[in-house]
Design a protein around this motif. Structure first.
Motif, PDB file in Angstrom:
ATOM      1  N   VAL A 196       1.381   9.510  -4.678  1.00 23.74           N
ATOM      2  CA  VAL A 196       1.466   8.054  -4.826  1.00 23.74           C
ATOM      3  C   VAL A 196       0.038   7.530  -4.968  1.00 23.74           C
ATOM      4  O   VAL A 196      -0.740   7.589  -4.022  1.00 23.74           O
ATOM      5  N   PRO A 197      -0.340   7.013  -6.141  1.00 29.07           N
ATOM      6  CA  PRO A 197      -1.719   6.543  -6.337  1.00 29.07           C
ATOM      7  C   PRO A 197      -2.068   5.401  -5.381  1.00 29.07           C
ATOM      8  O   PRO A 197      -1.213   4.564  -5.058  1.00 29.07           O
ATOM      9  N   SER A 198      -3.302   5.354  -4.953  1.00 27.11           N
ATOM     10  CA  SER A 198      -3.717   4.307  -4.012  1.00 27.11           C
ATOM     11  C   SER A 198      -3.563   2.921  -4.609  1.00 27.11           C
ATOM     12  O   SER A 198      -3.245   1.956  -3.904  1.00 27.11           O
ATOM     13  N   TRP A 199      -3.775   2.812  -5.930  1.00 29.32           N
ATOM     14  CA  TRP A 199      -3.656   1.500  -6.555  1.00 29.32           C
ATOM     15  C   TRP A 199      -2.229   0.950  -6.479  1.00 29.32           C
ATOM     16  O   TRP A 199      -2.013  -0.251  -6.472  1.00 29.32           O
ATOM     17  N   MET A 200      -1.254   1.849  -6.384  1.00 28.27           N
ATOM     18  CA  MET A 200       0.132   1.383  -6.294  1.00 28.27           C
ATOM     19  C   MET A 200       0.360   0.653  -4.968  1.00 28.27           C
ATOM     20  O   MET A 200       1.012  -0.393  -4.919  1.00 28.27           O
ATOM     21  N   GLY A 201      -0.206   1.213  -3.891  1.00 29.78           N
ATOM     22  CA  GLY A 201      -0.085   0.554  -2.599  1.00 29.78           C
ATOM     23  C   GLY A 201      -0.686  -0.838  -2.609  1.00 29.78           C
ATOM     24  O   GLY A 201      -0.119  -1.777  -2.050  1.00 29.78           O
ATOM     25  N   ARG A 202      -1.834  -0.972  -3.270  1.00 34.26           N
ATOM     26  CA  ARG A 202      -2.478  -2.296  -3.334  1.00 34.26           C
ATOM     27  C   ARG A 202      -1.629  -3.293  -4.114  1.00 34.26           C
ATOM     28  O   ARG A 202      -1.556  -4.473  -3.769  1.00 34.26           O
ATOM     29  N   LEU A 203      -0.966  -2.817  -5.164  1.00 33.86           N
ATOM     30  CA  LEU A 203      -0.162  -3.725  -5.986  1.00 33.86           C
ATOM     31  C   LEU A 203       1.098  -4.200  -5.270  1.00 33.86           C
ATOM     32  O   LEU A 203       1.590  -5.293  -5.537  1.00 33.86           O
ATOM     33  N   PHE A 204       1.627  -3.387  -4.351  1.00 34.02           N
ATOM     34  CA  PHE A 204       2.825  -3.809  -3.618  1.00 34.02           C
ATOM     35  C   PHE A 204       2.490  -4.456  -2.274  1.00 34.02           C
ATOM     36  O   PHE A 204       3.373  -5.012  -1.625  1.00 34.02           O
ATOM     37  N   ASP A 205       1.232  -4.395  -1.878  1.00 38.00           N
ATOM     38  CA  ASP A 205       0.830  -4.966  -0.592  1.00 38.00           C
ATOM     39  C   ASP A 205       1.109  -6.468  -0.563  1.00 38.00           C
ATOM     40  O   ASP A 205       0.764  -7.204  -1.496  1.00 38.00           O
ATOM     41  N   GLY A 206       1.752  -6.923   0.507  1.00 37.88           N
ATOM     42  CA  GLY A 206       2.027  -8.346   0.675  1.00 37.88           C
ATOM     43  C   GLY A 206       3.301  -8.829   0.020  1.00 37.88           C
ATOM     44  O   GLY A 206       3.599 -10.032   0.055  1.00 37.88           O
ATOM     45  N   LEU A 207       4.096  -7.918  -0.566  1.00 44.66           N
ATOM     46  CA  LEU A 207       5.302  -8.345  -1.281  1.00 44.66           C
ATOM     47  C   LEU A 207       6.594  -8.065  -0.508  1.00 44.66           C
ATOM     48  O   LEU A 207       7.685  -8.245  -1.052  1.00 44.66           O
TER      49      LEU A 207
END
Length: 307
Positions: free
Chosen positions: A233-244
């Motif tokens: 799971v790429p780290s950028w994916m976590g950032r994009l879903f963070d807060g949703l």
């Protein structure tokens, strides 16, 4: 500073829809889930998928529900229905019985899998009178009936494999045994698929390797599934879903955007077959297919019956 031309087409504008899709569902556990499943099937049917498949629970725990769902799809829809079948907790005779029941129900496509142990975290152990793995299962099924057979592939290596090479060797055994195609475990970067495709080709495998696409509707759940099946799971994916977490509509939009971009990159790399893990929800898969240029097919009107 230059501004983009007003006539510059969006990324998806010229995708021709010259592709095949398939959709995976799981057997429902309740009336509400059954209604959701059939709503999804009704929504996706006009996209004329090559086939739709129904999963099989760990240890054969959904055997009856899987059969009932697949048989109903075969009976009540124009879709080609494929049934998942595993080696777990079943003798060869029991698997023969299940295969015969599918054949009698008009099902001609099996997704043949080794399967997961009934208890998470335990090692796979073949049934004493059963098949030792998917390659043997493929051979056994084809001795019984001339099924079309799909098998699984792991772009980032199966968690139980001794090495990446042994995993490729196992895939080759399954295809050499008579399987038609391999469908991959889900992945999140185009490079993961393209590297795997090159490795498979170098191993002398010429069968279609169909990418399995998982639109992320619940990021935490996907993280858990990814850890179990060795998917990065790429780290950028976590950032994009963070807060949703409390914004389901926004989460759906982000999910559709990411999965569609993955598919567009695969398409640009020559991929023309896509398998979607729908989780019994149609919206994300339908939107991605639309962006790839796929449109509902108008079925010819049936001729009027004369008395």
């Amino acid at each position: 500073m230059t501004t983009p031309s007003a006539e510059q087409a969006p990324l998806y504008a010229d995708l021709a829809g010259d592709l095949n899709v398939s959709f995976e569902f799981f057997p429902p556990k309740s009336e509400k889930m059954e209604a959701q499943l059939w709503s999804a099937i009704e929504t996706l049917t006009p996209l004329a998928p090559k086939f739709v498949s129904v999963t099989y629970g760990a240890g054969g725990s959904t055997r009856e529900r899987t059969h009932n769902t697949v048989a109903r799809i075969a009976r009540e829809t124009p879709l080609a229905a494929a049934a998942h079948l595993t080696c777990v907790a079943a003798s060869k005779a029991e698997i023969d019985e299940v295969a015969d029941a599918y054949w009698d129900a008009g099902v001609r496509h099996i997704v043949a899998l080794r399967g997961d142990p009934p208890e998470a975290g335990t090692a796979f152990a073949p049934h004493p009178q059963g098949y030792r793995g998917a390659a043997e299962l493929v051979e056994g099924l084809l001795k019984r009936h001339p099924f079309e057979i799909s098998v699984a592939a792991y772009p980032e290596t199966h968690p139980d494999a001794a090495s990446p090479q042994s995993d490729i060797d196992n895939l080759k055994r399954k295809l050499d045994a008579g399987a038609t195609r391999a469908i991959t475990q889900f992945f999140f970067t185009p490079d993961a698929y393209f590297r795997f495709r090159d490795t498979v080709a170098a191993a002398g495998i010429s069968a279609d390797i169909v990418p399995g696409i998982m639109p992320v509707s619940n990021f935490a759940a996907v993280q858990r599934m990814s850890a179990m099946c060795n998917t990065t799971v790429p780290s950028w994916m976590g950032r994009l879903f963070d807060g949703l977490d409390d914004h389901p509509a926004a989460r759906q939009l982000v999910s559709a955007t990411l999965a569609a971009e993955l598919c567009r990159n695969l398409y640009m790399g020559g991929v023309r077959d896509f398998h979607f893990y729908t989780l019994n929800r149609a919206e994300l898969s339908y939107a991605i297919c639309h962006l790839l240029g796929l449109r509902p097919q108008v079925r010819a009107a049936e001729p009027e019956k004369t008395a």
